[in-house]
Design a protein around this motif. Structure first.
Motif, PDB file in Angstrom:
ATOM      1  N   MET A 197       0.864  -1.234   0.100  1.00  0.00           N
ATOM      2  CA  MET A 197      -0.068  -0.026  -0.195  1.00  0.00           C
ATOM      3  C   MET A 197       0.827   1.285  -0.299  1.00  0.00           C
ATOM      4  SD  MET A 197      -3.239   0.551   2.446  1.00  0.00           S
ATOM      5  CE  MET A 197      -1.548   0.977   3.982  1.00  0.00           C
ATOM      6  N   ARG A 198       0.195   2.014  -0.721  1.00  0.00           N
ATOM      7  CA  ARG A 198       1.593   3.305  -1.136  1.00  0.00           C
ATOM      8  C   ARG A 198       1.066   4.526   0.271  1.00  0.00           C
ATOM      9  NH1 ARG A 198       1.903   7.277  -6.593  1.00  0.00           N
ATOM     10  NH2 ARG A 198       3.679   8.715  -5.281  1.00  0.00           N
ATOM     11  N   VAL A 199       2.215   4.595   0.905  1.00  0.00           N
ATOM     12  CA  VAL A 199       2.086   6.002   1.921  1.00  0.00           C
ATOM     13  C   VAL A 199       2.019   6.872   1.530  1.00  0.00           C
ATOM     14  CG1 VAL A 199       1.986   6.445   3.591  1.00  0.00           C
ATOM     15  CG2 VAL A 199       2.191   4.644   3.321  1.00  0.00           C
ATOM     16  N   SER A 200       0.812   8.272   1.303  1.00  0.00           N
ATOM     17  CA  SER A 200       1.090   9.791   0.403  1.00  0.00           C
ATOM     18  C   SER A 200       2.383  10.641   1.638  1.00  0.00           C
ATOM     19  CB  SER A 200       0.156  10.513   1.001  1.00  0.00           C
ATOM     20  OG  SER A 200      -0.556  10.669   2.168  1.00  0.00           O
ATOM     21  N   GLY A 201       3.771  11.370   1.168  1.00  0.00           N
ATOM     22  CA  GLY A 201       4.547  11.596   1.753  1.00  0.00           C
ATOM     23  C   GLY A 201       3.784  12.938   3.093  1.00  0.00           C
ATOM     24  N   ARG A 202       2.513  13.040   2.791  1.00  0.00           N
ATOM     25  CA  ARG A 202       2.012  14.165   3.289  1.00  0.00           C
ATOM     26  C   ARG A 202       1.495  13.123   5.051  1.00  0.00           C
ATOM     27  NH1 ARG A 202      -2.941  17.982   2.347  1.00  0.00           N
ATOM     28  NH2 ARG A 202      -1.426  18.558   1.438  1.00  0.00           N
ATOM     29  N   ARG A 203       0.800  11.818   4.481  1.00  0.00           N
ATOM     30  CA  ARG A 203       0.795  10.733   6.081  1.00  0.00           C
ATOM     31  C   ARG A 203       2.090  10.835   6.525  1.00  0.00           C
ATOM     32  NH1 ARG A 203      -3.002   7.280   7.554  1.00  0.00           N
ATOM     33  NH2 ARG A 203      -2.657   5.641   8.575  1.00  0.00           N
ATOM     34  N   LEU A 204       3.395  10.342   5.815  1.00  0.00           N
ATOM     35  CA  LEU A 204       4.572  10.231   6.182  1.00  0.00           C
ATOM     36  C   LEU A 204       5.053  11.009   7.344  1.00  0.00           C
ATOM     37  CD1 LEU A 204       7.064   8.369   3.843  1.00  0.00           C
ATOM     38  CD2 LEU A 204       5.652   6.895   5.648  1.00  0.00           C
ATOM     39  N   MET A 205       4.461  11.749   7.009  1.00  0.00           N
ATOM     40  CA  MET A 205       4.854  13.255   7.549  1.00  0.00           C
ATOM     41  C   MET A 205       4.420  13.862   9.383  1.00  0.00           C
ATOM     42  SD  MET A 205       6.082  16.536   4.905  1.00  0.00           S
ATOM     43  CE  MET A 205       5.667  18.204   5.810  1.00  0.00           C
ATOM     44  N   ARG A 206       2.916  12.971   8.900  1.00  0.00           N
ATOM     45  CA  ARG A 206       2.295  13.181  10.484  1.00  0.00           C
ATOM     46  C   ARG A 206       2.899  12.040  11.245  1.00  0.00           C
ATOM     47  NH1 ARG A 206      -2.500  11.732   7.435  1.00  0.00           N
ATOM     48  NH2 ARG A 206      -2.922  14.171   7.036  1.00  0.00           N
ATOM     49  N   ILE A 207       2.777  11.177  10.478  1.00  0.00           N
ATOM     50  CA  ILE A 207       3.511   9.971  11.332  1.00  0.00           C
ATOM     51  C   ILE A 207       4.436   9.702  11.922  1.00  0.00           C
ATOM     52  CG2 ILE A 207       4.366   7.142  11.879  1.00  0.00           C
ATOM     53  CD1 ILE A 207       2.467   6.510   9.278  1.00  0.00           C
ATOM     54  N   ALA A 208       4.748  10.647  11.044  1.00  0.00           N
ATOM     55  CA  ALA A 208       6.903  11.670  11.819  1.00  0.00           C
ATOM     56  C   ALA A 208       6.342  12.316  12.688  1.00  0.00           C
ATOM     57  CB  ALA A 208       7.001  11.710  10.525  1.00  0.00           C
ATOM     58  N   ALA A 209       5.924  13.655  12.682  1.00  0.00           N
ATOM     59  CA  ALA A 209       5.222  14.198  14.266  1.00  0.00           C
ATOM     60  C   ALA A 209       5.101  13.748  14.774  1.00  0.00           C
ATOM     61  CB  ALA A 209       4.261  15.364  12.794  1.00  0.00           C
ATOM     62  N   LEU A 210       3.645  12.655  14.221  1.00  0.00           N
ATOM     63  CA  LEU A 210       3.640  11.833  16.356  1.00  0.00           C
ATOM     64  C   LEU A 210       4.519  11.074  17.158  1.00  0.00           C
ATOM     65  CD1 LEU A 210      -0.006  10.780  14.375  1.00  0.00           C
ATOM     66  CD2 LEU A 210       0.146  12.753  16.357  1.00  0.00           C
ATOM     67  N   ALA A 211       5.184  10.894  15.895  1.00  0.00           N
ATOM     68  CA  ALA A 211       6.667   9.815  16.487  1.00  0.00           C
ATOM     69  C   ALA A 211       7.810  11.181  17.656  1.00  0.00           C
ATOM     70  CB  ALA A 211       7.013   9.100  15.592  1.00  0.00           C
ATOM     71  N   VAL A 212       7.181  12.000  16.386  1.00  0.00           N
ATOM     72  CA  VAL A 212       8.684  13.265  17.593  1.00  0.00           C
ATOM     73  C   VAL A 212       7.373  14.243  18.844  1.00  0.00           C
ATOM     74  CG1 VAL A 212       9.659  15.489  17.462  1.00  0.00           C
ATOM     75  CG2 VAL A 212      10.209  13.565  15.700  1.00  0.00           C
ATOM     76  N   LEU A 213       6.330  13.929  18.792  1.00  0.00           N
ATOM     77  CA  LEU A 213       5.889  14.498  20.027  1.00  0.00           C
ATOM     78  C   LEU A 213       5.389  12.932  21.046  1.00  0.00           C
ATOM     79  CD1 LEU A 213       2.696  15.909  18.267  1.00  0.00           C
ATOM     80  CD2 LEU A 213       4.318  17.098  19.847  1.00  0.00           C
ATOM     81  N   ALA A 214       5.304  12.016  20.631  1.00  0.00           N
ATOM     82  CA  ALA A 214       4.924  10.624  21.356  1.00  0.00           C
ATOM     83  C   ALA A 214       6.978  11.073  22.028  1.00  0.00           C
ATOM     84  CB  ALA A 214       5.061   9.993  21.309  1.00  0.00           C
ATOM     85  N   LEU A 215       7.612  11.053  21.798  1.00  0.00           N
ATOM     86  CA  LEU A 215       8.707  10.647  22.297  1.00  0.00           C
ATOM     87  C   LEU A 215       9.541  11.829  23.264  1.00  0.00           C
ATOM     88  CD1 LEU A 215      10.933   9.742  19.120  1.00  0.00           C
ATOM     89  CD2 LEU A 215      10.838   8.319  21.319  1.00  0.00           C
ATOM     90  N   VAL A 216       9.233  13.580  23.129  1.00  0.00           N
ATOM     91  CA  VAL A 216       9.195  14.051  23.971  1.00  0.00           C
ATOM     92  C   VAL A 216       8.029  14.433  24.698  1.00  0.00           C
ATOM     93  CG1 VAL A 216       8.161  16.721  24.007  1.00  0.00           C
ATOM     94  CG2 VAL A 216       9.588  16.176  22.131  1.00  0.00           C
ATOM     95  N   ALA A 217       6.821  13.735  25.064  1.00  0.00           N
ATOM     96  CA  ALA A 217       5.620  13.207  25.717  1.00  0.00           C
ATOM     97  C   ALA A 217       6.963  12.614  26.769  1.00  0.00           C
ATOM     98  CB  ALA A 217       4.466  13.121  25.279  1.00  0.00           C
ATOM     99  N   VAL A 218       6.777  10.664  26.299  1.00  0.00           N
ATOM    100  CA  VAL A 218       7.768  10.182  27.313  1.00  0.00           C
ATOM    101  C   VAL A 218       8.478  10.545  27.947  1.00  0.00           C
ATOM    102  CG1 VAL A 218       8.733   8.140  27.748  1.00  0.00           C
ATOM    103  CG2 VAL A 218       6.689   8.746  26.069  1.00  0.00           C
ATOM    104  N   SER A 219       9.654  11.254  27.359  1.00  0.00           N
ATOM    105  CA  SER A 219      10.611  12.128  28.163  1.00  0.00           C
ATOM    106  C   SER A 219      10.912  12.869  29.095  1.00  0.00           C
ATOM    107  CB  SER A 219      11.948  12.667  26.976  1.00  0.00           C
ATOM    108  OG  SER A 219      11.222  14.256  26.633  1.00  0.00           O
ATOM    109  N   VAL A 220       9.779  13.619  28.928  1.00  0.00           N
ATOM    110  CA  VAL A 220       8.978  14.862  29.699  1.00  0.00           C
ATOM    111  C   VAL A 220       8.552  13.936  31.206  1.00  0.00           C
ATOM    112  CG1 VAL A 220       7.326  16.954  30.344  1.00  0.00           C
ATOM    113  CG2 VAL A 220       8.839  16.641  27.822  1.00  0.00           C
ATOM    114  N   GLY A 221       7.868  13.283  30.621  1.00  0.00           N
ATOM    115  CA  GLY A 221       7.031  12.689  31.111  1.00  0.00           C
ATOM    116  C   GLY A 221       8.387  11.609  32.443  1.00  0.00           C
TER     117      GLY A 221
END
Length: 228
Positions: free
Chosen positions: A1-25
């Motif tokens: 299944m092909r994943v659009s560039g916008r979807r990849l950017m959204r996934i990457a942004a969510l991953a970064v946010l998750a890492l920040v949340a975990v580290s701050v926690g």
């Protein structure tokens, strides 16, 4: 299944946010709770080293050891915001002269590295170290940074923290360390598996004398006030 560039950017942004949340926690939790184990301890344990540690509050660690590590590792600990820029410039100058990436680490940086990260000298790890250093400098007091540092740093193969180190090397509690014993422990920090505080060789003994003299300056100039 092909994943659009916008979807990849959204996934990457969510991953970064998750890492920040975990580290701050994690940083918020460790502001109040003892650090049970670190990535470095686990890696070393898998490699065959044990984990000898016993968390104690800073009130149960001799002030001599606080002065010794400030004298040896980071004389500007109470004044900087996590980074000693003069030391960092010196480290970069060494690289330009053909040396390796080394030196320049404050007690805050060492604490961030030991609590949250792995041990290597890559730029990626250095970048992560800078992030966690800013995080703990923002969320923790200097006193808490010193308390965590003295409880997680390695002082022999598999021996972590001031209490375990004091008992391992001198057969006493961290609260009762003498000026000389504190200086010896501070000297071996750069290479705790090669140098011994309890059975010091000529270099460690001489260096401990230097650290003892610097401890006098730390005390007289109150360079340890923020950790008192």
């Amino acid at each position: 299944m092909r994943v659009s560039g916008r979807r990849l950017m959204r996934i990457a942004a969510l991953a970064v946010l998750a890492l920040v949340a975990v580290s701050v926690g994690a940083a918020v939790l460790y502001r109040f709770l003892p650090v049970p184990v670190t990535p470095f301890m686990l890696v070393r344990a898998v490699g065959g080293s044990g984990i000898d540690k016993d968390w104690v509050p800073l009130t149960e660690i001799s002030p001599q050891l606080v002065r010794a590590v400030i004298a040896s590792e980071d004389a500007k600990f109470c004044d900087h915001l996590g980074f000693d820029w003069a030391a960092i410039e010196g480290a970069f100058a060494a690289i330009e002269d053909g040396g390796r990436l080394r030196g320049g680490s404050t007690i805050s940086q060492q604490t961030a590295k030991n609590v949250f990260l792995w041990q290597d000298r890559t730029w990626i790890r250095k970048g992560a170290e800078a992030y966690f250093t800013l995080l703990i400098e923002t969320l923790w007091s200097k006193r808490r940074i010193m308390e965590v540092y003295l409880n997680v740093i390695e002082w022999d193969d598999g021996v972590y923290g001031a209490e375990a180190a004091a008992r391992h090397h001198f057969g006493k509690s961290a609260a009762t360390l003498s000026r000389r014993e504190a200086a010896l422990l501070a000297v071996v920090l750069p290479s705790p598996r090669n140098w011994s505080a309890g059975k010091p060789g000529p270099y460690v003994s001489r260096r401990a004398g230097v650290i003892e003299r610097r401890m006098g300056v730390v005390e007289s100039d109150r360079l340890d006030d923020c950790a008192g």
